[in-house]
Design a protein around this motif. Sequence first.
Motif, PDB file in Angstrom:
ATOM      1  N   GLY A 191      65.112  16.618-124.027  1.00 42.48           N
ATOM      2  CA  GLY A 191      65.040  16.462-125.473  1.00 42.48           C
ATOM      3  C   GLY A 191      64.303  17.578-126.189  1.00 42.48           C
ATOM      4  N   ARG A 192      63.630  18.439-125.429  1.00 42.83           N
ATOM      5  CA  ARG A 192      62.882  19.552-126.036  1.00 42.83           C
ATOM      6  C   ARG A 192      63.450  20.911-125.643  1.00 42.83           C
ATOM      7  N   PHE A 193      63.954  21.019-124.407  1.00 43.42           N
ATOM      8  CA  PHE A 193      64.483  22.284-123.897  1.00 43.42           C
ATOM      9  C   PHE A 193      66.004  22.203-123.794  1.00 43.42           C
ATOM     10  N   THR A 194      66.657  23.341-124.023  1.00 44.99           N
ATOM     11  CA  THR A 194      68.101  23.437-123.860  1.00 44.99           C
ATOM     12  C   THR A 194      68.437  24.673-123.052  1.00 44.99           C
ATOM     13  N   ILE A 195      69.111  24.472-121.941  1.00 45.91           N
ATOM     14  CA  ILE A 195      69.547  25.594-121.108  1.00 45.91           C
ATOM     15  C   ILE A 195      70.988  25.936-121.459  1.00 45.91           C
ATOM     16  N   LEU A 253      61.583  23.252-110.640  1.00 43.60           N
ATOM     17  CA  LEU A 253      62.796  23.414-111.433  1.00 43.60           C
ATOM     18  C   LEU A 253      62.623  22.692-112.766  1.00 43.60           C
ATOM     19  N   VAL A 254      62.917  23.380-113.848  1.00 46.15           N
ATOM     20  CA  VAL A 254      62.813  22.807-115.188  1.00 46.15           C
ATOM     21  C   VAL A 254      64.179  22.319-115.681  1.00 46.15           C
ATOM     22  N   ALA A 255      65.189  23.149-115.457  1.00 43.80           N
ATOM     23  CA  ALA A 255      66.535  22.819-115.911  1.00 43.80           C
ATOM     24  C   ALA A 255      67.519  23.691-115.150  1.00 43.80           C
ATOM     25  N   ALA A 269      64.484  18.403-116.085  1.00 43.48           N
ATOM     26  CA  ALA A 269      63.331  17.636-115.630  1.00 43.48           C
ATOM     27  C   ALA A 269      62.942  16.658-116.738  1.00 43.48           C
ATOM     28  N   ASP A 270      62.432  15.508-116.353  1.00 46.33           N
ATOM     29  CA  ASP A 270      62.072  14.493-117.350  1.00 46.33           C
ATOM     30  C   ASP A 270      61.061  15.029-118.364  1.00 46.33           C
ATOM     31  N   TYR A 272      62.907  27.867-113.622  1.00 47.22           N
ATOM     32  CA  TYR A 272      61.788  27.307-112.887  1.00 47.22           C
ATOM     33  C   TYR A 272      60.500  27.706-113.603  1.00 47.22           C
ATOM     34  N   ARG A 273      59.430  26.968-113.346  1.00 44.26           N
ATOM     35  CA  ARG A 273      58.143  27.383-113.889  1.00 44.26           C
ATOM     36  C   ARG A 273      57.029  27.074-112.902  1.00 44.26           C
ATOM     37  N   GLN A 274      55.987  27.896-113.006  1.00 43.69           N
ATOM     38  CA  GLN A 274      54.836  27.728-112.130  1.00 43.69           C
ATOM     39  C   GLN A 274      53.572  27.879-112.948  1.00 43.69           C
ATOM     40  N   ALA A 275      52.805  26.806-113.028  1.00 49.19           N
ATOM     41  CA  ALA A 275      51.514  26.822-113.699  1.00 49.19           C
ATOM     42  C   ALA A 275      50.445  27.227-112.688  1.00 49.19           C
ATOM     43  N   PRO A 276      49.313  27.726-113.154  1.00 42.29           N
ATOM     44  CA  PRO A 276      48.244  28.152-112.235  1.00 42.29           C
ATOM     45  C   PRO A 276      47.835  27.025-111.290  1.00 42.29           C
ATOM     46  N   GLY A 277      47.816  27.348-110.003  1.00 40.92           N
ATOM     47  CA  GLY A 277      47.388  26.374-109.010  1.00 40.92           C
ATOM     48  C   GLY A 277      48.419  25.323-108.661  1.00 40.92           C
TER      49      GLY A 277
END
Length: 115
Positions: A65-69, A47-49, A60-61, A37-42
């Motif tokens: 193609g850039r991230f691999t879990i 869920l990312v993957a 997540a769309d 998961y990720r949380q940006a400020p504000g």
Amino acid sequence: QVQVVESGGGLVQAGGSLRLSCAAPGNIFRFNRMGWYRQAPGKQRDLVADIANSGGTNYADSVKGRFTISRDNNRNTLYLQMKSLKPEDTAVYYCNTSPNILLFWGQGTQVNVSS
């Protein structure tokens, strides 16, 4: 208190790569789908993957193609390989079970991507 420990974040230029790791309690890790998961400020935590203990994955769309879990069920460790990073990937990254949250949230690991 059962908790996860994330690591591997840092500062990277756009287009760069990072590999995140998450150590989780084995009695939970081995029997559950795990997610990053990720949380940006504000913003809310998203869920990312995620990955099943059999290896099936969802992304997540915005990161396809850039991230691999991936996961190592022998070491109770979850990984996230991130490539072609963008400034909008800047956030604190957390791991936990998915889709239901079963673990206390860890401190997360900060990822900063500069343009």
